[in-house]
Design a protein around this motif. Structure first.
Motif, PDB file in Angstrom:
ATOM      1  N   HIS A 306      39.768 102.454  58.905  1.00 61.01           N
ATOM      2  CA  HIS A 306      40.900 102.791  59.773  1.00 61.01           C
ATOM      3  C   HIS A 306      41.521 104.130  59.387  1.00 61.01           C
ATOM      4  N   GLY A 307      41.383 104.518  58.117  1.00 58.27           N
ATOM      5  CA  GLY A 307      41.877 105.811  57.666  1.00 58.27           C
ATOM      6  C   GLY A 307      43.374 105.994  57.818  1.00 58.27           C
ATOM      7  N   ALA A 308      44.135 104.939  57.640  1.00 53.82           N
ATOM      8  CA  ALA A 308      45.579 104.984  57.878  1.00 53.82           C
ATOM      9  C   ALA A 308      46.349 105.084  56.570  1.00 53.82           C
ATOM     10  N   GLY A 309      47.550 105.644  56.664  1.00 57.48           N
ATOM     11  CA  GLY A 309      48.475 105.669  55.543  1.00 57.48           C
ATOM     12  C   GLY A 309      49.544 104.611  55.725  1.00 57.48           C
ATOM     13  N   LEU A 310      50.284 104.334  54.663  1.00 56.40           N
ATOM     14  CA  LEU A 310      51.316 103.298  54.721  1.00 56.40           C
ATOM     15  C   LEU A 310      52.475 103.705  53.826  1.00 56.40           C
ATOM     16  N   VAL A 311      53.689 103.511  54.327  1.00 62.12           N
ATOM     17  CA  VAL A 311      54.904 103.761  53.544  1.00 62.12           C
ATOM     18  C   VAL A 311      55.807 102.552  53.688  1.00 62.12           C
ATOM     19  N   VAL A 312      56.369 102.090  52.572  1.00 61.77           N
ATOM     20  CA  VAL A 312      57.272 100.936  52.572  1.00 61.77           C
ATOM     21  C   VAL A 312      58.561 101.341  51.877  1.00 61.77           C
ATOM     22  N   CYS A 313      59.690 100.966  52.464  1.00 63.57           N
ATOM     23  CA  CYS A 313      60.979 101.231  51.826  1.00 63.57           C
ATOM     24  C   CYS A 313      61.813  99.956  51.817  1.00 63.57           C
ATOM     25  N   ASP A 314      62.783  99.907  50.902  1.00 65.45           N
ATOM     26  CA  ASP A 314      63.685  98.758  50.872  1.00 65.45           C
ATOM     27  C   ASP A 314      64.950  99.076  51.656  1.00 65.45           C
ATOM     28  N   ARG A 315      65.932  98.195  51.595  1.00 61.61           N
ATOM     29  CA  ARG A 315      67.126  98.342  52.427  1.00 61.61           C
ATOM     30  C   ARG A 315      67.934  99.584  52.077  1.00 61.61           C
ATOM     31  N   SER A 316      67.788 100.109  50.867  1.00 63.80           N
ATOM     32  CA  SER A 316      68.503 101.325  50.476  1.00 63.80           C
ATOM     33  C   SER A 316      67.837 102.581  51.012  1.00 63.80           C
ATOM     34  N   GLY A 317      66.640 102.436  51.603  1.00 59.24           N
ATOM     35  CA  GLY A 317      65.900 103.596  52.070  1.00 59.24           C
ATOM     36  C   GLY A 317      64.992 104.200  51.017  1.00 59.24           C
ATOM     37  N   THR A 318      64.911 103.575  49.851  1.00 59.27           N
ATOM     38  CA  THR A 318      64.061 104.080  48.776  1.00 59.27           C
ATOM     39  C   THR A 318      62.606 103.688  49.024  1.00 59.27           C
ATOM     40  N   VAL A 319      61.703 104.658  48.926  1.00 58.42           N
ATOM     41  CA  VAL A 319      60.286 104.371  49.098  1.00 58.42           C
ATOM     42  C   VAL A 319      59.782 103.611  47.880  1.00 58.42           C
ATOM     43  N   ILE A 320      59.250 102.420  48.118  1.00 61.81           N
ATOM     44  CA  ILE A 320      58.768 101.592  47.012  1.00 61.81           C
ATOM     45  C   ILE A 320      57.254 101.458  47.021  1.00 61.81           C
ATOM     46  N   PHE A 321      56.598 101.953  48.052  1.00 63.79           N
ATOM     47  CA  PHE A 321      55.136 101.899  48.120  1.00 63.79           C
ATOM     48  C   PHE A 321      54.664 103.017  49.049  1.00 63.79           C
ATOM     49  N   ARG A 322      53.558 103.633  48.670  1.00 62.36           N
ATOM     50  CA  ARG A 322      52.962 104.648  49.528  1.00 62.36           C
ATOM     51  C   ARG A 322      51.448 104.588  49.424  1.00 62.36           C
ATOM     52  N   LYS A 323      50.791 104.710  50.552  1.00 63.37           N
ATOM     53  CA  LYS A 323      49.346 104.948  50.604  1.00 63.37           C
ATOM     54  C   LYS A 323      49.193 106.291  51.298  1.00 63.37           C
ATOM     55  N   SER A 324      48.888 107.308  50.511  1.00 63.21           N
ATOM     56  CA  SER A 324      48.925 108.672  51.013  1.00 63.21           C
ATOM     57  C   SER A 324      47.874 108.902  52.090  1.00 63.21           C
ATOM     58  N   ILE A 325      48.190 109.832  52.975  1.00 62.79           N
ATOM     59  CA  ILE A 325      47.264 110.257  54.015  1.00 62.79           C
ATOM     60  C   ILE A 325      47.380 111.770  54.115  1.00 62.79           C
ATOM     61  N   GLU A 326      46.271 112.428  54.350  1.00 72.01           N
ATOM     62  CA  GLU A 326      46.242 113.885  54.364  1.00 72.01           C
ATOM     63  C   GLU A 326      47.196 114.434  55.427  1.00 72.01           C
ATOM     64  N   ALA A 327      47.920 115.501  55.055  1.00 69.68           N
ATOM     65  CA  ALA A 327      48.808 116.260  55.933  1.00 69.68           C
ATOM     66  C   ALA A 327      50.134 115.563  56.207  1.00 69.68           C
ATOM     67  N   PHE A 328      50.422 114.441  55.539  1.00 64.74           N
ATOM     68  CA  PHE A 328      51.742 113.823  55.650  1.00 64.74           C
ATOM     69  C   PHE A 328      52.271 113.625  54.237  1.00 64.74           C
ATOM     70  N   THR A 329      53.341 114.363  53.907  1.00 66.60           N
ATOM     71  CA  THR A 329      53.863 114.373  52.546  1.00 66.60           C
ATOM     72  C   THR A 329      55.003 113.379  52.402  1.00 66.60           C
TER      73      THR A 329
END
Length: 431
Positions: A306-329
């Motif tokens: 699928h070649g997808a990226g993933l970002v997860v944040c908690d209720r404070s807006g803090t990123v707690i998980f990332r699966k990087s994808i090219e060209a999206f920082t």
């Protein structure tokens, strides 16, 4: 002349011949392992800049990965035309130009490669200046010490009636501050000159976790097919050399338990079958599979093809998980851009937020984003639920003029007129 359709297959052959793992090569060239997997299976087109990076990492000439000797040259010329905004008939005549004026074509392509290399350097330095807490602390120490010396020297120069004992004290202060300034400058130069690849130890628990997940391609066979038990998670943590700190082990344990729970309720094989039947739209898949949209988003990110990226944040807006994808920082330090659909989903619990975005920067790639939030933990009376938001990033074709422009973080975003800006950018002359 066009590039051979089997360039990805040749990249895979060269990588296997060199004895390199897919995850290692992807990390070396700065893309995700899932995206490299799509390239190697000829499911993603490869641009000239990325082709050159892969060729350098594999120790081969770019032409060895393409149809002929002119393939990389023509690809670079086309990228140069695209960057310059060249349109009309001239934009499609790179083949003719390379054939009629090979010398000038080489000069233009070489200039384009040098510009790309300089842009990479500037981008890396800009990101480091914006996000490196050690560098920020060192610069603060240098500026504070320099200001102290300047203040003391000003007193000595402007005050003609200083008593000898006070003059001696000020001289001693200048001597001490100058020594501290010299030591700080030497330490900063040593830090800047150090090779970031020389140490395999990540600088934060989040980076340790990301290195661990990347080494597995964000997929764990041990947790699939109904194998999820706590002992399996513990074994994976113990056997992970990337997880050096207790904080990283704690974060990785939570991630693996989430993967295990998702796998137990929605297997990869069932998801693949559903994608083959109804497509990859998350809401459609959730309806057909009778699964929460958030779980479908996480499982789609686990599909290598699928070649997808993933970002997860908690209720404070803090990123707690990332699966990087090219060209999206996704910034490693500091707050993310508030315009991401991820944060819209936090305030619309139960809704699925979808949209196409383009993150400003040299790549200017577009992504289809799907975001939703879910309550975590057990419910209780008169207590607001803890909420996490999940955003899936899927590469999209550059054919939409209506993609929303977003940044990574305000500090390095050039969009001056953004109503969501929290602080000024270090980049001058914003768009």
């Amino acid at each position: 002349m066009v590039r051979e359709a089997l360039t990805g297959s040749r990249i895979r052959e060269r990588r296997v011949m060199a004895g390199q793992k897919q995850a290692d090569l992807a990390r070396q060239i700065g893309i995700s392992a899932s995206y490299l997997n799509l390239i190697e299976h000829n499911r993603r087109r490869i641009g000239g800049k990325l082709l050159l990076n892969i060729a350098a990492a594999l120790g081969v000439e770019p032409q060895a990965l393409t149809e002929g000797a002119e393939a990389a040259l023509i690809a670079t010329l086309r990228e140069a035309a695209m960057d310059a905004g060249l349109t009309g008939p001239d934009a499609s005549r790179a083949d003719e130009f390379a054939g009629r004026f090979p010398g000038w074509a080489d000069v233009l392509a070489g200039t384009r490669r040098r510009i790309a290399a300089l842009e990479q350097t500037v981008e890396a330095l800009t990101d480091r200046l914006a996000h490196d807490p050690h560098l920020a602390a060192s610069m603060h120490e240098l500026l504070t010490t320099a200001a102290a010396i300047r203040s003391t020297a000003s007193i000595l120069a402007e005050t003609k009636t200083l008593q000898p004992e006070w003059r001696d004290r000020f001289h001693a202060n200048i001597n001490e501050d100058s020594r501290r300034l010299s030591d700080s400058a030497q330490a900063l130069v040593a830090y800047l000159d150090s090779d970031p690849e020389a140490s395999e130890t990540a600088s934060s628990p989040q980076e340790e976790v990301e290195a661990f997940l990347t080494s597995h391609g964000f997929h764990f066979d041990a947790l699939e097919n109904g194998n999820y038990v706590a002992e399996v998670v513990e074994a994976l943590i113990i056997q992970a050399p990337q997880l050096q700190s207790l904080a990283a082990q704690h974060i990785a344990t939570a991630v693996l338990h989430q993967v295990g729970r998702d796998a137990a309720r929605l297997s990869i094989s069932d998801l693949r079958a559903a994608v083959a039947e109804v497509g990859s739209d998350p809401v459609t898949l959730a309806r057909n599979l009778r699964q929460p949209v958030v779980r479908v988003l996480r499982r789609l990110a686990a599909l290598p093809e699928h070649g997808a990226g993933l970002v997860v944040c908690d209720r404070s807006g803090t990123v707690i998980f990332r699966k990087s994808i090219e060209a999206f920082t996704v910034p490693r330090h500091g707050a993310c851009c508030p315009l991401w659909p991820l944060f819209s989903a936090l305030g619309q619990h139960g809704a699925v937020v979808a949209g196409r975005v383009s993150q400003m920067g040299p790549a200017q790639a577009q992504f289809d984003c799907f975001a939703a939030s879910e309550a975590i933990g057990a419910p209780s009376y008169n207590t607001p639920p803890l909420v996490q938001a999940v955003m899936l990033l899927v590469p999209a074709p550059m054919d939409s003029a209506t993609a929303q422009l977003v940044g990574s973080t305000c500090r390095i975003c050039p969009h001056d007129d953004c109503g969501a800006r929290r602080e000024p950018s270090i980049l001058a002359n914003g768009v």
